[in-house]
Motif scaffolding. Structure first.
Motif, mmCIF file in Angstrom:
data_model
loop_
_atom_site.group_PDB
_atom_site.id
_atom_site.type_symbol
_atom_site.label_atom_id
_atom_site.label_comp_id
_atom_site.label_asym_id
_atom_site.label_seq_id
_atom_site.Cartn_x
_atom_site.Cartn_y
_atom_site.Cartn_z
ATOM 1 N N PRO A 169 -54.429 -17.724 -27.662
ATOM 2 C CA PRO A 169 -53.808 -18.947 -27.844
ATOM 3 C C PRO A 169 -53.652 -19.996 -26.697
ATOM 4 C CG PRO A 169 -52.414 -17.292 -28.984
ATOM 5 C CD PRO A 169 -53.451 -16.718 -27.907
ATOM 6 N N ALA A 170 -53.600 -21.340 -27.005
ATOM 7 C CA ALA A 170 -53.403 -22.270 -25.738
ATOM 8 C C ALA A 170 -51.805 -22.005 -25.257
ATOM 9 C CB ALA A 170 -53.689 -23.671 -26.305
ATOM 10 N N GLY A 171 -51.592 -22.467 -23.963
ATOM 11 C CA GLY A 171 -50.416 -22.045 -23.599
ATOM 12 C C GLY A 171 -49.871 -20.810 -22.873
ATOM 13 N N SER A 172 -48.856 -20.550 -23.059
ATOM 14 C CA SER A 172 -48.269 -19.322 -22.247
ATOM 15 C C SER A 172 -47.632 -18.491 -23.351
ATOM 16 C CB SER A 172 -47.550 -19.407 -21.055
ATOM 17 O OG SER A 172 -48.265 -20.496 -20.411
ATOM 18 N N PRO A 173 -47.414 -17.373 -23.345
ATOM 19 C CA PRO A 173 -46.845 -16.476 -24.014
ATOM 20 C C PRO A 173 -45.194 -16.629 -23.902
ATOM 21 C CG PRO A 173 -47.839 -15.245 -22.507
ATOM 22 C CD PRO A 173 -48.381 -16.225 -22.377
ATOM 23 N N GLY A 174 -44.503 -16.308 -25.033
ATOM 24 C CA GLY A 174 -42.889 -16.258 -24.976
ATOM 25 C C GLY A 174 -42.507 -15.092 -24.154
ATOM 26 N N PRO A 175 -41.120 -14.868 -23.697
ATOM 27 C CA PRO A 175 -40.572 -13.921 -23.055
ATOM 28 C C PRO A 175 -41.020 -12.663 -23.852
ATOM 29 C CG PRO A 175 -38.756 -15.729 -23.196
ATOM 30 C CD PRO A 175 -40.173 -15.983 -24.149
ATOM 31 N N GLY A 176 -41.235 -11.514 -23.054
ATOM 32 C CA GLY A 176 -41.534 -10.271 -23.446
ATOM 33 C C GLY A 176 -42.966 -9.869 -24.145
ATOM 34 N N ILE A 177 -43.646 -11.107 -24.333
ATOM 35 C CA ILE A 177 -44.883 -10.934 -24.990
ATOM 36 C C ILE A 177 -46.097 -10.954 -23.903
ATOM 37 C CG2 ILE A 177 -46.378 -12.263 -26.589
ATOM 38 C CD1 ILE A 177 -43.802 -13.301 -27.764
ATOM 39 N N THR A 178 -47.089 -10.075 -24.302
ATOM 40 C CA THR A 178 -48.277 -10.001 -23.469
ATOM 41 C C THR A 178 -49.394 -10.560 -24.414
ATOM 42 O OG1 THR A 178 -47.377 -8.422 -21.976
ATOM 43 C CG2 THR A 178 -49.812 -8.530 -22.092
ATOM 44 N N TRP A 179 -50.308 -11.274 -24.134
ATOM 45 C CA TRP A 179 -51.362 -11.829 -24.831
ATOM 46 C C TRP A 179 -52.560 -11.008 -24.521
ATOM 47 C CZ3 TRP A 179 -50.932 -17.741 -24.843
ATOM 48 C CH2 TRP A 179 -49.771 -18.080 -25.806
ATOM 49 N N ARG A 180 -53.407 -10.305 -25.326
ATOM 50 C CA ARG A 180 -54.406 -9.452 -24.943
ATOM 51 C C ARG A 180 -55.345 -9.710 -26.032
ATOM 52 N NH1 ARG A 180 -49.747 -5.847 -25.690
ATOM 53 N NH2 ARG A 180 -49.167 -5.176 -23.960
ATOM 54 N N SER A 181 -56.672 -9.542 -25.723
ATOM 55 C CA SER A 181 -57.956 -9.695 -26.226
ATOM 56 C C SER A 181 -58.385 -8.111 -26.759
ATOM 57 C CB SER A 181 -58.986 -10.353 -25.732
ATOM 58 O OG SER A 181 -60.198 -10.225 -26.296
ATOM 59 N N LEU A 182 -58.428 -7.781 -28.126
ATOM 60 C CA LEU A 182 -58.999 -6.703 -28.640
ATOM 61 C C LEU A 182 -60.477 -6.379 -28.025
ATOM 62 C CD1 LEU A 182 -58.813 -4.152 -30.446
ATOM 63 C CD2 LEU A 182 -59.825 -5.710 -32.338
ATOM 64 N N LYS A 183 -61.332 -7.471 -27.884
ATOM 65 C CA LYS A 183 -62.584 -7.200 -27.448
ATOM 66 C C LYS A 183 -62.810 -6.844 -26.260
ATOM 67 C CE LYS A 183 -67.122 -9.845 -27.721
ATOM 68 N NZ LYS A 183 -67.938 -11.139 -27.881
ATOM 69 N N SER A 184 -62.031 -7.099 -25.516
ATOM 70 C CA SER A 184 -62.034 -6.541 -23.966
ATOM 71 C C SER A 184 -61.074 -5.215 -23.936
ATOM 72 C CB SER A 184 -61.490 -7.646 -23.104
ATOM 73 O OG SER A 184 -60.075 -7.852 -23.405
ATOM 74 N N TRP A 185 -60.532 -4.675 -24.702
ATOM 75 C CA TRP A 185 -59.721 -3.515 -24.702
ATOM 76 C C TRP A 185 -60.639 -2.175 -24.452
ATOM 77 C CZ3 TRP A 185 -60.167 1.176 -27.464
ATOM 78 C CH2 TRP A 185 -58.933 1.981 -27.150
ATOM 79 N N ARG A 186 -60.333 -1.462 -23.420
ATOM 80 C CA ARG A 186 -61.005 -0.076 -23.176
ATOM 81 C C ARG A 186 -59.853 0.944 -23.009
ATOM 82 N NH1 ARG A 186 -63.910 -3.324 -24.301
ATOM 83 N NH2 ARG A 186 -66.044 -4.131 -23.408
ATOM 84 N N ALA A 187 -60.148 2.110 -23.747
ATOM 85 C CA ALA A 187 -59.149 3.231 -23.847
ATOM 86 C C ALA A 187 -58.973 3.395 -22.255
ATOM 87 C CB ALA A 187 -59.518 4.339 -24.505
ATOM 88 N N ALA A 188 -59.917 3.628 -21.336
ATOM 89 C CA ALA A 188 -59.813 4.217 -20.045
ATOM 90 C C ALA A 188 -58.986 3.209 -19.199
ATOM 91 C CB ALA A 188 -61.066 4.474 -19.445
#
Length: 693
Positions: free
Chosen positions: A46-65
């Protein structure tokens, strides 16, 4: 706060399934790095910044390692096989309606990886009626894709229930953006759907069983509908190859637009065919469900792969439902049941009435019915509880089997009848395989109250309490089993009498009941510490008695009582376990703290390589190498300067987060002891970990 789904429906706006809104999760103080269940956007953020205690992440860039929290979030308990015993009542059926539940255990960003320091938690225990659990969540402000946390998956798997993560593409009114739908179904140069592969990889790495796909963002077109269908087909193919499942929610149509059908029809048939099953939107009617079941059969599918949505978020067991449209009592079931938000059993309670016993009373009412005895349903109860229509299942099929009746939350932590931590807690990964039929009580006299009790326990946080006059002998059914026994097999009970006096017998059946609703053909074995039994010295009033099962080989056709020595050299199978209590002085308060059936007793090997992997003040991350052989879970204690041990945490994973630790007076180094715990609750030798203050 967003309005509830019910409020939206009343207002005439879009129907659908809406998880909890984004709120700041309760987090430890600044600087700590606690692990939480993982959540993502498909690709763009999303545009802007996440609220307190929230982390924005992209599934496409996730790697288990590269995931620092994967060790805390990866479930370890394999999905257990289940069997269906003879039903507890004549109306409960097997092989027909199944039950799916969509449960929000917390806000999307607020599901701790390894429990938390409160007993106020939706500690689901009626797994025997469930066929699939969806870990409900997702919101425009936190993330749209939510992976289940390890405690839920471990508890569900122990009871044979698969768990699905949730993909929620919200309506525009709830912050949904069509670009997120397009992100999810994007294709690469070869025409494949890279996020389908990512989703399957996430489920495999985290140890859960697939995905619930809920696409409710409006504004799409036929091209988007085709892309979504291609995505679901590829997701299903990849999932099936990895032993995973896909459930589709009746929202997006094949035209890419929204249109909650409340039925299986031409608008969603292709999605149903691409998935394992479908959650049918709440606007179904008796006619549309009947037609949907017929259509499923014409497509070569089971009608029970359609789950008719039943919204219990607001009224729980008070919800009016046309049960005869789903699970009629006189004809075959029409479809399966999809419960939306049964955690009402906790959430509707006022803040000052959320003690564990209050929650379990409401939860038993929901799953068992007004009678609170699945062998005796109340025919006048307007709420047709699952126990009335659906046969329960069991995973108790191999030795050793043991339970301390731990529900996965408690007001304190007990070990051998003594309190080793006075802090409230929850962690469903520590939950036992629990009695399914709560509570089947057989007596010719006054029925006592039977419940999980949290005021005292032998181990963990709870015990089974029987409280009443006991003016006639009372049999409490505990487990339907398929336990193979031989010449060395024994049953072991740990119990305590708090009031009155009572004669205790183990109830053991080596054959099935004669039919649905009939009692098991029990043999009753005295377990009082006499009659050639083997007592263990009482501890805090608790006593453990071991009773040989010699002579119980082969089927029995009716109840019998054995009190003297028995002989026999054959083998057999235990089909049911319970207890019979006969008061010699009343009223009686009697509690059962542990039950086991075993041949021999062995302890697990110790884990190795225990170490601190991260520290910020009194917040620590620990990790270790798994102990070889069978391990139920691990427990961490702190060894205090005065020599006492304080329980800190238990987990099924090989990593643990500890928070808020403080040095004792004059203490320069904290000492921790890590032990592996086996299926019989025997423990390994301790492994010591130190941390300088």
């Amino acid at each position: 706060m967003n309005p509830s789904r019910r409020t939206v429906l009343i207002a005439g706006a879009a129907a659908g399934l809406f998880p909890l809104p984004a709120v700041a999760a309760a987090r430890p103080r600044a600087g700590a790095t606690p692990p939480y269940a993982s959540y993502w956007y498909p690709d763009s953020l999303p545009a802007g910044s996440p609220g307190p205690g929230i982390t924005w992440r992209s599934l496409k860039s996730w790697r288990a390692a590269e995931d620092p929290d994967l060790a805390f979030n990866a479930a370890t308990v394999p999905l257990a096989d289940r069997f269906t015993p003879t039903p507890a009542n004549p109306t409960a059926r097997s092989g027909q309606a199944r039950i799916q539940a969509l449960v929000s255990f917390g806000p999307t960003s607020g599901n701790p990886s390894q429990g938390s320091a409160t007993a106020d938690y939706y500690a689901l225990t009626h797994w025997a009626y469930l066929d699939e659990l969806v870990f409900w969540g997702g919101s425009a402000g936190e993330g749209l894709i939510l992976a289940p946390n390890a405690p839920i998956v471990d508890a569900a798997h122990r009871h044979g229930v698969p768990v699905l993560g949730n993909i929620f593409l919200p309506p525009v009114a709830y912050g949904g953006q069509l670009r997120w739908t397009r992100d999810l179904v994007q294709q690469d140069a070869s025409g494949h759907y890279p996020l389908a592969a990512q989703l399957v990889a996430v489920a495999a790495a985290h140890g859960f069983d697939g995905w619930f796909v809920n696409a409710e963002t409006g504004g799409g077109n036929t091209a988007l509908g085709r892309a979504m269908l291609g995505f679901v087909k590829e997701l299903k193919a990849l999932a099936a190859a990895n032993g995973q499942r896909v459930t589709w929610y009746d929202a997006m149509t094949v035209n890419g637009t929204l249109g909650w059908q409340g039925a299986l029809d031409s608008q969603n048939q292709a999605f149903f065919q691409a998935a394992d099953d479908m959650f049918v939107d709440f606007r179904w009617s008796a006619a549309t469900l009947a037609a949907s079941g017929t259509k499923a059969g014409q497509l070569g599918r089971s009608r029970y792969e359609l789950c008719a949505g039943v919204d219990v978020e607001s009224d729980g067991s008070g919800t009016p439902v046309d049960w005869d449209a789903i699970v009629p009592s006189g004809t075959p079931h029409v479809t399966s049941i999809g419960f939306y938000r049964p955690e009402w059993t906790r959430n509707h309670l006022p803040a000052d009435r959320r003690a564990p016993e209050d929650f379990h009373a409401a939860d038993d009412r929901f799953w068992t019915g007004r009678s609170l005895d699945p062998s005796r349903p109340d025919p006048t109860d307007p709420w047709r509880a699952p126990a009335v229509s659906v046969a329960d299942r069991s995973t108790v099929t191999s030795l050793p089997f043991a339970t301390v009746f731990n529900t996965g939350h408690g007001l304190r932590w007990y070990e051998d009848g003594a309190v080793t931590s006075d802090a409230p807690w929850n962690h469903l990964g520590l939950q036992d395989r629990l009695p399914a039929r709560r509570w089947v009580v057989r007596t010719a006299g006054e029925r006592p109250a039977v419940s999980f009790d949290f005021a005292d326990a032998w181990r963990g946080g709870s015990s089974v309490l029987v409280d009443g006059e006991l003016d006639q002998p009372v049999v409490v059914d505990l487990y339907a089993t398929r336990l193979p026994i031989g010449v060395n097999s024994v049953v072991e009970l740990t119990y305590r009498t708090d009031a009155g006096a009572v004669n205790v017998e183990a109830a053991v059946a080596t054959a099935e009941p004669s039919g649905p609703g009939t009692p098991p053909p029990y043999t009753y074995l005295a377990v009082n510490p006499d009659n050639n039994r083997t007592p263990v010295n009482p501890v805090n009033g608790w006593q453990t008695v071991t009773v040989p099962l010699t002579g119980l080989t082969g089927p029995l056709t009716g109840p019998r009582t054995l009190r003297g020595p028995r002989t026999g050299t054959g083998t057999g199978t235990v089909h049911a376990l319970g207890v019979r209590l006969t008061a010699t002085e009343g009223p009686v308060r009697w509690r059962l703290g542990a039950l086991a059936v075993r041949n021999t007793v062995t302890g697990p090997a110790a884990p190795t390589g225990a170490r601190v992997t991260g520290a910020t003040g009194g917040d620590l991350r620990l990790a270790w190498n798994a102990a070889p052989g069978a391990v139920r879970h691990y427990e961490l204690h702190r060894l205090l300067p005065d020599g006492t041990r304080r329980f800190l945490a238990g987990t099924c994973q090989c990593a643990c987060f500890l928070t808020g630790l403080q040095p004792e007076q004059g203490e320069k180094t904290a000492r921790f002891e890590l032990r592996a715990v086996g299926e019989l609750y025997t423990t390994s030798a301790p492994v010591t970990v130190t941390h300088p203050w």
